[in-house]
Enzyme design. Structure first.
Site, mmCIF file in Angstrom:
data_model
loop_
_atom_site.group_PDB
_atom_site.id
_atom_site.type_symbol
_atom_site.label_atom_id
_atom_site.label_comp_id
_atom_site.label_asym_id
_atom_site.label_seq_id
_atom_site.Cartn_x
_atom_site.Cartn_y
_atom_site.Cartn_z
ATOM 1 C CG ASN A 8 -3.758 -5.019 12.530
ATOM 2 O OD1 ASN A 8 -3.169 -4.881 11.461
ATOM 3 N ND2 ASN A 8 -4.125 -6.204 12.999
ATOM 4 C CD GLU A 44 -18.743 21.516 -20.396
ATOM 5 O OE1 GLU A 44 -18.688 20.450 -21.017
ATOM 6 O OE2 GLU A 44 -18.383 22.597 -20.891
ATOM 7 C CG ASN A 57 -16.342 24.889 -25.286
ATOM 8 O OD1 ASN A 57 -17.370 25.321 -25.804
ATOM 9 N ND2 ASN A 57 -15.429 24.214 -25.957
ATOM 10 C CB SER A 76 -13.367 24.489 -29.955
ATOM 11 O OG SER A 76 -13.258 23.641 -31.080
ATOM 12 C CD GLN A 94 -2.535 -2.710 1.884
ATOM 13 O OE1 GLN A 94 -1.855 -3.026 2.835
ATOM 14 N NE2 GLN A 94 -2.301 -3.148 0.662
ATOM 15 C CE LYS A 114 -18.030 24.956 -28.814
ATOM 16 N NZ LYS A 114 -19.392 24.685 -28.371
ATOM 17 C CE1 TYR A 146 -5.902 -3.586 8.540
ATOM 18 C CE2 TYR A 146 -5.065 -5.785 8.090
ATOM 19 C CZ TYR A 146 -5.192 -4.462 7.733
ATOM 20 O OH TYR A 146 -4.629 -4.007 6.567
ATOM 21 C CB THR A 166 -40.827 25.123 -10.570
ATOM 22 O OG1 THR A 166 -41.927 25.542 -11.374
ATOM 23 C CG2 THR A 166 -40.746 26.026 -9.342
ATOM 24 C CG HIS A 167 -41.662 21.617 -13.297
ATOM 25 N ND1 HIS A 167 -41.800 20.298 -12.911
ATOM 26 C CD2 HIS A 167 -42.451 22.338 -12.454
ATOM 27 C CE1 HIS A 167 -42.643 20.231 -11.879
ATOM 28 N NE2 HIS A 167 -43.043 21.454 -11.588
ATOM 29 C CB SER A 171 -0.932 0.011 1.213
ATOM 30 O OG SER A 171 -0.193 -0.145 2.403
ATOM 31 C CE LYS A 188 -4.042 3.202 4.282
ATOM 32 N NZ LYS A 188 -4.847 2.190 4.983
HETATM 33 N N1 ARG Z 1 -0.822 -1.665 4.988
HETATM 34 C C1 ARG Z 1 -1.809 -2.070 5.937
HETATM 35 C C2 ARG Z 1 -3.097 -1.243 5.747
HETATM 36 O O1 ARG Z 1 -3.042 -0.196 5.172
HETATM 37 C C3 ARG Z 1 -1.302 -1.864 7.329
HETATM 38 C C4 ARG Z 1 -1.862 -2.825 8.321
HETATM 39 C C5 ARG Z 1 -1.469 -4.167 7.948
HETATM 40 N N2 ARG Z 1 -1.699 -5.116 8.976
HETATM 41 C C6 ARG Z 1 -1.587 -6.404 8.730
HETATM 42 N N3 ARG Z 1 -1.786 -7.207 9.688
HETATM 43 N N4 ARG Z 1 -1.348 -6.869 7.517
HETATM 44 O O2 ARG Z 1 -4.161 -1.657 6.136
#
Ligand code: ARG
Length: 462
Positions: free
Chosen positions: A109, A289, A284, A276, A321, A282, A316, A154-155, A22, A324
């Site tokens: 975790n 948009e 735009n 354009s 993961q 143009k 967990y 309205t509408h 990650s 995020k």
């Molecule tokens: N990279 C993991 C995450 O973002 C960190 C936690 C990982 N924990 C584990 N037991 N594999 O969730």
């Protein structure tokens, strides 16, 4: 070899290593990770779990790593799955055994949940500030063009005349609610998972209240299983972003319509328009948009995380993961949209003449003519029908209500007198809607004061 390699005889295969990492996403959380580790180390020392020399070495080592990351001098290596292992393994490389004591009584975790919460608090605050900027831009357009009249719809059909300032403030109120949702997301992130360790707490005498205070979090999370697996605060953040994006999509849809040749209500500045590559004439409204379009992506982020969380057993799971990327995307996207919309609104030119000319079309006075009769005693339903006949007459003659003679009015009802012309005046029609929240100048002036006070209060929450 990974930090957890003790029980393994082989390293992970290169492609699974890549798949499982990650780091490309969570390296953005380096500052939060370092803050969390410093708080943890200081607490370990205060509790006599590690020596204060070790804690000092850890703190200095983490500071030097932070400096290097910020200077672009940190060699991230995907073999360290995430930001937590990247920093910890580098710390151990730099300071040896002291660094290897940092992870005492901690798991990734609780570590990742802490980092993410700290990150959300910061991002929510930045979004709240950007939200105030956009509201201020809407309010200043409302002030500058306070008396401008345009047709209310309205509408998407002409309905009744309204003040342009009233229309701008409707969006400012939406954003006022969005601010509250962002603040609520910040509050839901404001709790400390650290000390929950992997899932069950730890045998070390950790002081969870000390790390809570050090990280400026509101309280330790009372259940260790919940602490490591709760991602509601991310849902709250993405939901807040989604609703605000939906509001921006409505605003931008109007800007697109209003800047068209058919409407001509506004002229967007060149800085917020594009040309354009083939049609030389143009101009735009690309950015309006694009903001409208971005709402789809942010709502997608919300649905994605909801689906990731669905049916996850405690505590967990690696699925988490996935939490995020979408949340960061939603926050970044909304912030970009806020900034772009702020510039676009503050630089747009309001074409009062075009708005007023349209307000004169489409029998916008019809309700007021019916009210005229009703106020003279005719039941409103009958008045409604009588004015309907007058509108039909205008349609047949291809004229406006203003063009009818007093005789025409009288033919429909004897209650009409010469003062009917007042009922047809757009300024007077607007000014008469003077109930709280109405479009009358006086009511909108009061509304302006109310929203300015709300903004002042919101500023104190940044
Ligand atoms: N990279 C993991 C995450 O973002 C960190 C936690 C990982 N924990 C584990 N037991 N594999 O969730």
């Amino acid at each position: 070899m990974a930090l957890w390699s003790g029980r393994f005889q082989d390293s992970a295969n290169a492609s699974t290593q890549h798949f499982g990492a990650s780091l490309p996403v969570d390296k953005q959380l380096y500052a939060q990770d370092i803050a969390g580790s410093k708080a943890h180390a200081a607490m370990l020392a205060a509790q006599g779990i590690i020596s204060s020399e070790d804690a000092l070495a850890i703190s200095a080592g983490l500071d030097s790593i932070k400096t290097d990351i910020e200077a672009g001098n940190f060699a991230f290596d995907i073999n360290n799955e995430d930001i937590h292992m990247s920093i910890e393994s580098e710390l151990i490389r730099r300071i040896g055994d002291a660094g290897a004591r940092l992870h005492t009584g901690r798991s990734r975790n609780d570590q990742v949940a802490t980092d993410t919460r700290l990150y959300v608090k910061e991002r929510a605050t930045a979004l709240m500030a950007a939200n105030i900027e956009l509201r201020s831009a809407l309010i200043s357009q409302a002030e500058t063009n306070f008396n401008v009249i345009l047709p209310g719809y309205t509408h998407l059909q002409h309905a009744q005349p309204i003040l342009f300032s009233h229309h701008m403030l409707a969006y400012a109120w939406m954003l006022t609610r969005d601010f509250k949702r962002l603040e609520a997301a910040r509050t839901s992130a404001d709790a400390n998972p650290l000390g929950a360790a992997a899932l069950a707490g730890t045998t070390y005498p950790l002081d969870r209240f000390a790390t809570t205070a050090k990280l400026n979090l509101a309280r330790p999370i009372p259940n260790s299983l919940d602490a490591v697996s709760d991602r509601d605060f991310l849902l709250d953040l993405i939901y807040a972003c989604s609703v605000s994006c939906l509001h921006l999509s409505r605003l931008c849809e109007e800007l697109v319509l209003w800047s068209s040749t058919e409407f001509g209500f506004i002229t967007l500045s060149d800085a917020y328009s594009t040309g354009s590559s083939i049609m030389p004439q143009k101009k735009n409204p690309d950015f309006a948009e694009l903001i409208r379009g971005k709402s789809g992506r942010v709502v997608g982020d919300l649905v994605a995380l909801m689906m990731t969380l669905k049916s996850l057993p405690l505590a967990y799971n690696k699925d988490l993961q996935e939490d995020k990327e979408g949340a960061i995307d939603a926050a970044n996207t909304l912030e970009d949209c806020y900034m772009c919309a702020t510039g676009m609104i503050s630089t747009m030119q309001v074409n009062a003449g075009a708005m007023f000319a349209q307000a004169k079309k489409g029998y916008l006075a019809a309700t007021d003519v019916a009210d005229y009769l009703a106020k003279k005693g005719m039941p409103f339903r009958h008045a409604h029908e009588a004015v309907g006949h007058l509108v039909l007459l205008c349609e047949q003659r291809k004229c406006d209500l203003e063009d009818l003679s007093l005789e025409d009015f009288k033919a429909e009802s004897e209650l009409f007198e010469a003062d009917i012309v007042d009922a047809l005046n757009l300024e007077a029609i607007v000014a008469a809607r003077n109930t709280y929240g109405g479009t009358a100048h006086e009511a909108v002036r009061a509304q302006l004061q109310e929203i300015q006070a709300a903004i002042q209060q919101d500023k104190s929450l940044l």
